[in-house]
Write a protein that holds these residues in place. Structure first.
Motif, mmCIF file in Angstrom:
data_model
loop_
_atom_site.group_PDB
_atom_site.id
_atom_site.type_symbol
_atom_site.label_atom_id
_atom_site.label_comp_id
_atom_site.label_asym_id
_atom_site.label_seq_id
_atom_site.Cartn_x
_atom_site.Cartn_y
_atom_site.Cartn_z
ATOM 1 N N ASP B 169 0.179 -2.648 -7.644
ATOM 2 C CA ASP B 169 0.785 -1.445 -7.530
ATOM 3 C C ASP B 169 0.663 -0.627 -6.047
ATOM 4 N N GLN B 170 -0.565 -0.737 -5.049
ATOM 5 C CA GLN B 170 -0.783 -0.970 -4.244
ATOM 6 C C GLN B 170 0.932 -0.732 -2.901
ATOM 7 N N MET B 171 0.414 -2.080 -3.549
ATOM 8 C CA MET B 171 1.776 -3.342 -2.619
ATOM 9 C C MET B 171 3.436 -3.012 -2.825
ATOM 10 N N LEU B 172 3.412 -2.050 -4.143
ATOM 11 C CA LEU B 172 4.805 -1.321 -4.403
ATOM 12 C C LEU B 172 4.912 -0.088 -3.647
ATOM 13 N N LEU B 174 3.254 0.600 -1.180
ATOM 14 C CA LEU B 174 3.293 0.877 0.736
ATOM 15 C C LEU B 174 4.422 -0.245 1.530
ATOM 16 N N GLY B 175 5.222 -0.990 -0.096
ATOM 17 C CA GLY B 175 6.207 -1.653 0.905
ATOM 18 C C GLY B 175 7.749 -0.495 0.377
ATOM 19 N N ARG B 176 7.436 -0.086 -0.024
ATOM 20 C CA ARG B 176 9.152 0.830 -1.650
ATOM 21 C C ARG B 176 8.722 2.014 -1.632
ATOM 22 N N LYS B 177 7.725 2.742 -1.535
ATOM 23 C CA LYS B 177 7.820 4.821 -2.001
ATOM 24 C C LYS B 177 7.746 4.748 -0.431
ATOM 25 N N GLY B 218 0.238 4.172 4.383
ATOM 26 C CA GLY B 218 0.476 3.386 5.090
ATOM 27 C C GLY B 218 1.354 4.415 6.772
#
Lengths: 262, 262
Positions: B169-172, B174-177, B218
């Motif tokens: 969830d955190q990758m989503l 950091l990468g896209r929100k 991030g």
DNA sequence: CGATGCCTTGACCAACCTCAAGTGGCGTGG
DNA sequence: CCACGCCACTTGAGGTTGGTCAAGGCATCG
């Protein structure tokens, strides 16, 4: 700008022949023979805990599957009754936002275990990038084996731990690295993973598109492309074709991965 | 702009008294009594597998520890001989790049298990944000118990799985929100986690600084601060003090978390 | 040989970062 | 009790990086 790699002409690349999916023909793996005993990547998986005469226990629970490029294996949120062992090919694992933005959380390669991340339903969707073969197990069947083969659960716990460590590295990448650091880290990481199941590889074959890489690194296609060009111009990599990378100067690439361009 | 939350005046906030660290005085936990039997968050941890009369097995392996704010528990890469159960306080888990950039991979709260992510050495550093109490175990001792209490290993596997799902969830994120999506998701997630061990909480007390939040999401301190202001102006949250958030309109906040401002 | 899909490159733009100044709470010490 | 300093937070102005939009290249395939 230096010489760790002195190989000037990359001889033969991993999948020089695009007609044949990577590795599947080369190695005699599960699906070729249909027997776990001849599986060349067994030592990488949870199946590695079984002695040759015990393999029957897992083999009778195993169901071989194949996927075409683009085919979906499972979808985020859907009931997660199965787990999988990749034997061949590449799968993208991803999450979507309502408006279509995508984050690829990982690429599954031969030897990887799939379906761990599931609380209620899979935590991500999984889609074949090229021709894929894998072993399917009922999650239930696997956990039923834990009693008799506790070593299997140890192994699974260590798989989960490794994935967790990788996920945290990826958080650092996504949250704090610059594009050149991201792409360099990606290439180095991929090379390392490919080496796990294929020692002969002299270069990196990118089975995924630039869009996949972008969605994995939190960038756009254009930025990924520009960064590849930059790495090429700087002499860190060579791009014979857009999907075949040879690392020319790994010291430089490692430098880029850690500290960008300075 | 709507009314899921009709409470106009937030009554008493969780840590209205800054002299007393959150919760530690309120609940009789391990370190108050020194006994696992009175541990109020046992059910949240791997210790939850033990029946009252079995607790002695884990209790004699347990070593209670306390940390002051700012004190380091362990450092990334160092030998990971111990694992921990948080009983009180907040810990930041982070990774650093050579030039000092920091990514916080998570905040550990009461009930959380620490030290799972370790291949060779801890995968991240851990630092107390406020006054912290925790239970320390030798990693070795814990895995030695697996034979006799297989349920414990199941539990640990499920802890690892949950962490993995959270990491993805955190990758989503950091990468896209976008910033507003990041901050909104962060607040909603934190509220949910606080509720696990403290049902009485009417608001969210932010033990961490804006810099911590920025390094978790991030972003920069300034962007986090501006985003808080924006959420406040839009009526999604209230900021009595800079470290006390009350969610005024959770529907709106959830909307911001998923789709930003549109 | 045209159509398609993916990749690359350029020009422009906006979101977020950087830099800087100002505010406010809190602890310390006169 | 007030003055001061410290630190974290907030806010504004301006700049840079990476995103957006658009065009062109190139390989593959029917």
């Amino acid at each position: 700008m230096n010489g760790k790699h002195t190989t000037t002409a990359p001889t033969v690349l991993v999948t020089a022949n695009p007609a044949r999916p990577a590795l599947c023909g080369d190695h005699s793996q599960t699906h070729e023979s249909g027997h776990c005993s001849s599986c060349s990547i067994r030592h990488l998986t949870i199946c590695g805990v079984f002695k040759p005469d015990e393999l029957v226990h897992i083999e009778k629970l195993m169901h071989a599957r194949e996927l075409e490029a683009g085919q979906r294996l499972f979808e985020e949120g859907h009931g997660a009754d199965f787990v999988y062992n990749m034997t061949c090919g590449t799968i993208r694992l991803y999450k979507l936002l309502p408006d279509g933005r995508r984050q690829i959380t990982g690429f599954a390669l031969p030897g990887d275990f799939l379906g761990l991340a599931a609380r209620q339903g899979y935590a991500y969707s999984a889609e074949a990038i090229n021709h894929v073969t894998l072993c399917r197990f009922k999650r239930r069947d696997i956990s039923d084996l834990f009693g008799r083969f506790p070593e299997m659960e140890h192994r699974l716990l260590s798989v989960a731990t490794d994935e967790l460590v990788a996920a945290q590295d990826q958080m650092l990448l996504l949250g704090r690295k610059t594009p050149i650091e991201k792409v360099s880290s990606f290439l180095l990481g991929l090379q390392k993973r490919i080496a796990r199941f294929n020692q002969r590889a002299t270069g990196i074959t990118l089975e995924m598109t630039r869009a996949d890489i972008a969605d994995y690194l939190g960038l756009t296609v254009e930025t990924v492309s520009r960064t590849f060009s930059k790495l090429k111009k700087q002499g860190a990599i060579e791009l014979a074709r857009s999907d075949e990378v040879v690392i020319r100067n790994s010291t430089l690439l490692e430098q880029f991965a850690e500290e960008g361009e300075r």
